[in-house]
Design a protein around this motif. Structure first.
Motif, PDB file in Angstrom:
ATOM      1  N   LYS A  37       0.832  -1.207   0.000  1.00  9.69           N
ATOM      2  CA  LYS A  37       0.000   0.000   0.000  1.00  9.69           C
ATOM      3  C   LYS A  37       0.862   1.251   0.000  1.00  9.69           C
ATOM      4  O   LYS A  37       0.567   2.218  -0.699  1.00  9.69           O
ATOM      5  CB  LYS A  37      -0.924   0.006   1.220  1.00  9.69           C
ATOM      6  CG  LYS A  37      -2.097  -0.913   1.090  1.00  9.69           C
ATOM      7  CD  LYS A  37      -3.015  -0.781   2.287  1.00  9.69           C
ATOM      8  CE  LYS A  37      -4.204  -1.707   2.163  1.00  9.69           C
ATOM      9  NZ  LYS A  37      -5.104  -1.605   3.315  1.00  9.69           N
ATOM     10  N   TYR A  41       0.840   3.970  -3.265  1.00 12.29           N
ATOM     11  CA  TYR A  41       0.358   5.343  -3.127  1.00 12.29           C
ATOM     12  C   TYR A  41       1.482   6.309  -2.781  1.00 12.29           C
ATOM     13  O   TYR A  41       1.250   7.339  -2.183  1.00 12.29           O
ATOM     14  CB  TYR A  41      -0.735   5.398  -2.052  1.00 12.29           C
ATOM     15  CG  TYR A  41      -1.950   4.611  -2.438  1.00 12.29           C
ATOM     16  CD1 TYR A  41      -2.681   4.945  -3.559  1.00 12.29           C
ATOM     17  CD2 TYR A  41      -2.354   3.511  -1.693  1.00 12.29           C
ATOM     18  CE1 TYR A  41      -3.796   4.221  -3.927  1.00 12.29           C
ATOM     19  CE2 TYR A  41      -3.467   2.784  -2.046  1.00 12.29           C
ATOM     20  CZ  TYR A  41      -4.184   3.145  -3.165  1.00 12.29           C
ATOM     21  OH  TYR A  41      -5.287   2.426  -3.531  1.00 12.29           O
ATOM     22  N   VAL A  44       1.103  10.198  -3.432  1.00  9.36           N
ATOM     23  CA  VAL A  44      -0.305  10.528  -3.597  1.00  9.36           C
ATOM     24  C   VAL A  44      -0.816  11.113  -2.292  1.00  9.36           C
ATOM     25  O   VAL A  44      -0.665  10.509  -1.230  1.00  9.36           O
ATOM     26  CB  VAL A  44      -1.122   9.273  -3.984  1.00  9.36           C
ATOM     27  CG1 VAL A  44      -2.597   9.606  -4.090  1.00  9.36           C
ATOM     28  CG2 VAL A  44      -0.618   8.706  -5.286  1.00  9.36           C
ATOM     29  N   PRO A  47      -5.125   8.911  -1.231  1.00 11.71           N
ATOM     30  CA  PRO A  47      -5.241   7.594  -1.867  1.00 11.71           C
ATOM     31  C   PRO A  47      -6.689   7.125  -2.026  1.00 11.71           C
ATOM     32  O   PRO A  47      -7.001   6.387  -2.953  1.00 11.71           O
ATOM     33  CB  PRO A  47      -4.465   6.657  -0.949  1.00 11.71           C
ATOM     34  CG  PRO A  47      -4.184   7.414   0.286  1.00 11.71           C
ATOM     35  CD  PRO A  47      -4.383   8.863   0.007  1.00 11.71           C
ATOM     36  N   VAL A  50      -8.001   8.389  -5.333  1.00 10.78           N
ATOM     37  CA  VAL A  50      -7.420   7.627  -6.438  1.00 10.78           C
ATOM     38  C   VAL A  50      -8.135   6.290  -6.586  1.00 10.78           C
ATOM     39  O   VAL A  50      -8.448   5.855  -7.693  1.00 10.78           O
ATOM     40  CB  VAL A  50      -5.905   7.425  -6.215  1.00 10.78           C
ATOM     41  CG1 VAL A  50      -5.315   6.501  -7.262  1.00 10.78           C
ATOM     42  CG2 VAL A  50      -5.195   8.760  -6.211  1.00 10.78           C
ATOM     43  N   GLU A  51      -8.411   5.654  -5.466  1.00 10.22           N
ATOM     44  CA  GLU A  51      -9.103   4.354  -5.492  1.00 10.22           C
ATOM     45  C   GLU A  51     -10.516   4.511  -6.047  1.00 10.22           C
ATOM     46  O   GLU A  51     -10.981   3.687  -6.838  1.00 10.22           O
ATOM     47  CB  GLU A  51      -9.139   3.766  -4.081  1.00 10.22           C
ATOM     48  CG  GLU A  51      -9.551   2.324  -4.029  1.00 10.22           C
ATOM     49  CD  GLU A  51      -8.574   1.391  -4.688  1.00 10.22           C
ATOM     50  OE1 GLU A  51      -9.013   0.327  -5.164  1.00 10.22           O
ATOM     51  OE2 GLU A  51      -7.372   1.697  -4.743  1.00 10.22           O
TER      52      GLU A  51
END
Length: 80
Positions: A37, A41, A44, A47, A50-51
């Motif tokens: 993880k 990410y 970022v 996150p 983004v997901e």
């Protein structure tokens, strides 16, 4: 020979207890997941956003695939 006995008296305090193999396996799996993880990410700031974008894009692609397969396609060939 009496000089070695005092050294062995404190040895029981220095022993490190290792967890059973199942617990150790679970700890290693959790650590690996955490590392994945973190690297996925990296850089970022959000996150979760983004997901959400990725899932929305996958749903859109899936919907486009099912529409084009079942609907016969939106484009028609014209000759001429």
């Amino acid at each position: 020979m009496g000089m070695c006995l005092p050294c062995l008296g404190g040895a029981a305090d220095d022993v490190v207890v290792t967890p059973d193999p199942e617990t150790r396996r679970q700890q290693l799996a959790e650590a690996a997941e955490k590392r994945q993880k973190e690297t996925a990410y990296r850089g970022v700031k959000n996150p979760e956003a983004v997901e959400r974008k990725r899932k929305k894009q996958e749903e859109t692609e899936k919907q486009a695939m099912t529409t084009s397969v079942s609907g016969g396609g939106g484009l028609k060939w014209q000759v001429g």
